[in-house]
Design an enzyme around this catalytic site. Structure first.
Site, PDB file in Angstrom:
ATOM      1  N   HIS A 192      -3.953   6.777   1.217  1.00 22.44           N
ATOM      2  CA  HIS A 192      -4.140   5.774   0.695  1.00 22.44           C
ATOM      3  C   HIS A 192      -5.702   5.264   0.892  1.00 22.44           C
ATOM      4  O   HIS A 192      -5.902   5.302   2.347  1.00 22.44           O
ATOM      5  CB  HIS A 192      -3.103   4.676   1.166  1.00 22.44           C
ATOM      6  CG  HIS A 192      -3.553   3.199   1.005  1.00 22.44           C
ATOM      7  ND1 HIS A 192      -3.758   2.669  -0.382  1.00 22.44           N
ATOM      8  CD2 HIS A 192      -3.623   2.212   1.900  1.00 22.44           C
ATOM      9  CE1 HIS A 192      -4.168   1.512  -0.049  1.00 22.44           C
ATOM     10  NE2 HIS A 192      -4.025   0.944   1.126  1.00 22.44           N
ATOM     11  N   CYS A 216       0.787  -1.316  -0.005  1.00 21.23           N
ATOM     12  CA  CYS A 216       0.110   0.062  -0.126  1.00 21.23           C
ATOM     13  C   CYS A 216       0.788   1.280  -0.073  1.00 21.23           C
ATOM     14  O   CYS A 216       0.368   2.531  -0.552  1.00 21.23           O
ATOM     15  CB  CYS A 216      -0.986  -0.023   1.279  1.00 21.23           C
ATOM     16  SG  CYS A 216      -1.919  -1.431   1.388  1.00 21.23           S
ATOM     17  N   ASN A 265      -9.958  -1.075  -2.125  1.00 20.50           N
ATOM     18  CA  ASN A 265      -8.769  -1.042  -1.812  1.00 20.50           C
ATOM     19  C   ASN A 265      -7.989  -1.175  -2.981  1.00 20.50           C
ATOM     20  O   ASN A 265      -7.746  -2.678  -3.205  1.00 20.50           O
ATOM     21  CB  ASN A 265      -8.208  -1.419  -0.623  1.00 20.50           C
ATOM     22  CG  ASN A 265      -6.972  -1.080  -0.254  1.00 20.50           C
ATOM     23  OD1 ASN A 265      -6.004  -0.996  -0.896  1.00 20.50           O
ATOM     24  ND2 ASN A 265      -6.576  -1.533   1.030  1.00 20.50           N
TER      25      ASN A 265
HETATM   26  O1  UT7 Z   1      -4.621  -1.346   2.907  1.00 21.11           O
HETATM   27  C1  UT7 Z   1      -3.688  -1.983   3.736  1.00 21.11           C
HETATM   28  C2  UT7 Z   1      -4.058  -1.463   5.164  1.00 21.11           C
HETATM   29  N1  UT7 Z   1      -5.168  -2.102   5.229  1.00 21.11           N
HETATM   30  C3  UT7 Z   1      -5.970  -1.563   6.319  1.00 21.11           C
HETATM   31  O2  UT7 Z   1      -5.811  -0.465   6.862  1.00 21.11           O
HETATM   32  C4  UT7 Z   1      -7.299  -2.294   6.910  1.00 21.11           C
HETATM   33  C5  UT7 Z   1      -7.521  -2.117   8.441  1.00 21.11           C
HETATM   34  N2  UT7 Z   1      -8.639  -2.980   8.779  1.00 21.11           N
HETATM   35  C6  UT7 Z   1     -10.048  -2.816   8.529  1.00 21.11           C
HETATM   36  O3  UT7 Z   1     -10.123  -1.906   7.675  1.00 21.11           O
HETATM   37  C7  UT7 Z   1     -10.853  -3.627   9.248  1.00 21.11           C
HETATM   38  O4  UT7 Z   1     -10.605  -4.302  10.326  1.00 21.11           O
HETATM   39  C8  UT7 Z   1     -11.825  -4.579   8.192  1.00 21.11           C
HETATM   40  C9  UT7 Z   1     -12.801  -3.718   7.207  1.00 21.11           C
HETATM   41  C10 UT7 Z   1     -10.929  -5.395   7.399  1.00 21.11           C
HETATM   42  C11 UT7 Z   1     -12.745  -5.610   9.152  1.00 21.11           C
HETATM   43  O5  UT7 Z   1     -13.549  -4.757   9.773  1.00 21.11           O
HETATM   44  P1  UT7 Z   1     -13.496  -5.115  11.685  1.00 21.11           P
HETATM   45  O6  UT7 Z   1     -14.652  -4.322  12.040  1.00 21.11           O
HETATM   46  O7  UT7 Z   1     -12.317  -5.080  12.119  1.00 21.11           O
HETATM   47  O8  UT7 Z   1     -14.378  -6.470  11.316  1.00 21.11           O
HETATM   48  P2  UT7 Z   1     -13.485  -7.955  12.002  1.00 21.11           P
HETATM   49  O9  UT7 Z   1     -12.646  -8.433  10.977  1.00 21.11           O
HETATM   50  O10 UT7 Z   1     -13.370  -7.774  13.422  1.00 21.11           O
HETATM   51  O11 UT7 Z   1     -15.048  -8.764  11.937  1.00 21.11           O
HETATM   52  C12 UT7 Z   1     -16.191  -8.855  12.620  1.00 21.11           C
HETATM   53  C13 UT7 Z   1     -17.234  -9.645  12.215  1.00 21.11           C
HETATM   54  C14 UT7 Z   1     -16.605 -11.177  12.417  1.00 21.11           C
HETATM   55  O12 UT7 Z   1     -17.669 -11.989  12.807  1.00 21.11           O
HETATM   56  P3  UT7 Z   1     -17.749 -12.397  14.404  1.00 21.11           P
HETATM   57  O13 UT7 Z   1     -16.561 -12.893  14.480  1.00 21.11           O
HETATM   58  O14 UT7 Z   1     -18.054 -11.000  14.996  1.00 21.11           O
HETATM   59  O15 UT7 Z   1     -19.101 -13.140  14.275  1.00 21.11           O
HETATM   60  C15 UT7 Z   1     -16.406 -11.526  11.021  1.00 21.11           C
HETATM   61  O16 UT7 Z   1     -16.363 -13.074  10.790  1.00 21.11           O
HETATM   62  O17 UT7 Z   1     -17.566  -9.679  10.966  1.00 21.11           O
HETATM   63  C16 UT7 Z   1     -17.226 -10.710  10.222  1.00 21.11           C
HETATM   64  N3  UT7 Z   1     -16.995 -10.616   8.830  1.00 21.11           N
HETATM   65  C17 UT7 Z   1     -17.874 -10.181   8.006  1.00 21.11           C
HETATM   66  N4  UT7 Z   1     -19.333 -10.293   7.803  1.00 21.11           N
HETATM   67  C18 UT7 Z   1     -19.757  -9.982   6.565  1.00 21.11           C
HETATM   68  C19 UT7 Z   1     -15.933 -10.205   8.183  1.00 21.11           C
HETATM   69  N5  UT7 Z   1     -15.845 -10.063   7.152  1.00 21.11           N
HETATM   70  C20 UT7 Z   1     -17.123  -9.967   6.580  1.00 21.11           C
HETATM   71  C21 UT7 Z   1     -17.788  -9.705   5.389  1.00 21.11           C
HETATM   72  N6  UT7 Z   1     -19.110  -9.959   5.391  1.00 21.11           N
HETATM   73  N7  UT7 Z   1     -17.234  -9.417   4.333  1.00 21.11           N
END
Ligand code: UT7
Length: 335
Positions: A262, A114, A292
């Protein structure tokens, strides 16, 4: 000593639009989750056979060269940033030299994910500053979609990333108060595996291991991201590196005319915007349309902002990136 400036910008995205609803038909996800957590509404995916990372980079570069008003034979050096190269080796830089029909100029490939474009601008800036090169072509391009786990297992990553390319022609600026004022680069390899694609690689698993095992549970050749950990580090490092750039030039956040972060997550951009007290006119986001696009995200956003007339001569433009490595960086430009 000279300064460098951006003389021409271009971007290319494949025509194929993939909406959140489209994804919800092939994996357990939904528009609400994706928009709420990331701001993304749709992204572009290359239709197999229609484009490669290099071909998208070439199309973006052609536009940038045309807008810079130079002949392609005036390009002295190529810098290509990607995490999704056409081949394991050689990198796409030499393919651009071939496909654009350039002279036998040097071609450097950058692997900083990135932050790749910011690293590329920094390299080009140094070559131009030293007087070694006059015109440097910097490209960021990614074809993510073919390498993602498009099942529910991979949804935490696959809904976020999109395909596309952006490019800039950087050239010599005689006025020391204009152009790129400074660049700032950082890395913290301690967290290398928190956002990574481990295989195929010489360190852990090579192609023959993957084929030999034929293990359907093997996810080592898909990208992995510890989302929350990456998010927490991103907001801190974005803030630090923007401040570092401003302070180096005796500037403050109020001096920023346009911040191009980014496009990792709309929530990260909004956090930074709030932290620095910037208005909606001072920050450009297009993750809603493209997801992204890693190394391509800043040059695509910069080009769109410029095309929309949001960047004018004399403006203070700040580019900032954070991502896998971890790597992060900023560029301060007086346009
Ligand atoms: O470009 C390089 C740098 N990248 C970044 O800066 C990305 C940084 N991170 C993020 O943007 C966020 O962490 C994400 C958008 C990737 C994820 O969001 P989050 O709020 O951190 O969600 P999470 O990974 O903690 O997941 C929460 C819940 C989980 O379910 P449970 O365990 O709470 O039941 C996941 O399984 O959401 C679930 N989940 C989804 N649900 C529906 C994960 N992906 C999805 C999805 N659709 N696509």
């Amino acid at each position: 000593m000279y300064n460098s400036k951006i003389a021409g910008l271009g971007f290319y995205v494949p025509e194929n639009v993939v909406t959140n609803d489209d994804l919800s038909k092939i994996m357990d996800t939904n528009d609400e989750w994706i928009q709420e957590r990331t701001g993304i509404r749709e992204r572009r995916h290359v239709v197999k056979g229609e484009d490669t990372t290099t071909s998208m980079g070439v199309k973006a570069a052609q536009k940038a060269i045309e807008r810079a008003g130079i002949d392609k034979n005036d390009i002295d050096f190529i810098v290509f940033a990607t995490l999704s190269p056409d081949y394991y080796f050689p990198g796409p830089g030499v393919l651009v030299q071939r496909d654009l029909g350039l002279k036998t100029v040097g071609a450097l490939d950058i692997r900083n994910q990135c932050s790749g474009f910011v690293y590329g601008v920094s390299v080009a800036d140094q070559y131009i500053k030293s007087g070694m090169y006059k015109n440097v072509l910097v490209i960021g391009s990614e074809l993510h979609s073919h390498g993602l786990d498009m099942t529910t297992r991979g949804r935490g990553v696959s809904v976020i990333f999109g395909d596309g390319a952006g490019a800039a022609v950087m050239t010599r600026e005689e006025d020391p108060k204009k152009g790129v004022l400074s660049t700032h680069l950082h890395s913290e390899g301690e967290h290398a595996e928190e956002l990574s694609l481990i295989a195929p690689g010489m360190g852990k698993r090579w192609v023959t291991d993957i084929i030999g095992d034929a293990d359907p549970e093997d996810t080592s050749y898909f990208p992995y991201m510890n989302g929350q950990f990456v998010f927490k580090n991103a907001v801190v490092r974005f803030s630090e590196v923007i401040m570092e750039g401003l302070q180096t030039n005796n500037l403050t956040p109020t001096d920023i005319d346009m911040l191009i972060p980014h496009q990792a997550n709309l929530r990260i951009s909004q956090f930074i915007q709030k932290k620095f007290g910037l208005s909606d006119d001072q920050v450009f986001n297009n993750i809603m349309k493209y997801g992204n696009t890693t190394a391509a995200s800043i040059p695509i956003a910069l080009t769109e902002a410029w095309e929309a007339g949001k960047i004018k001569e004399g403006d203070l433009v700040v580019l900032a990136a954070f991502g896998s490595g971890f790597t992060w960086g900023s560029v301060i430009i007086r346009w």
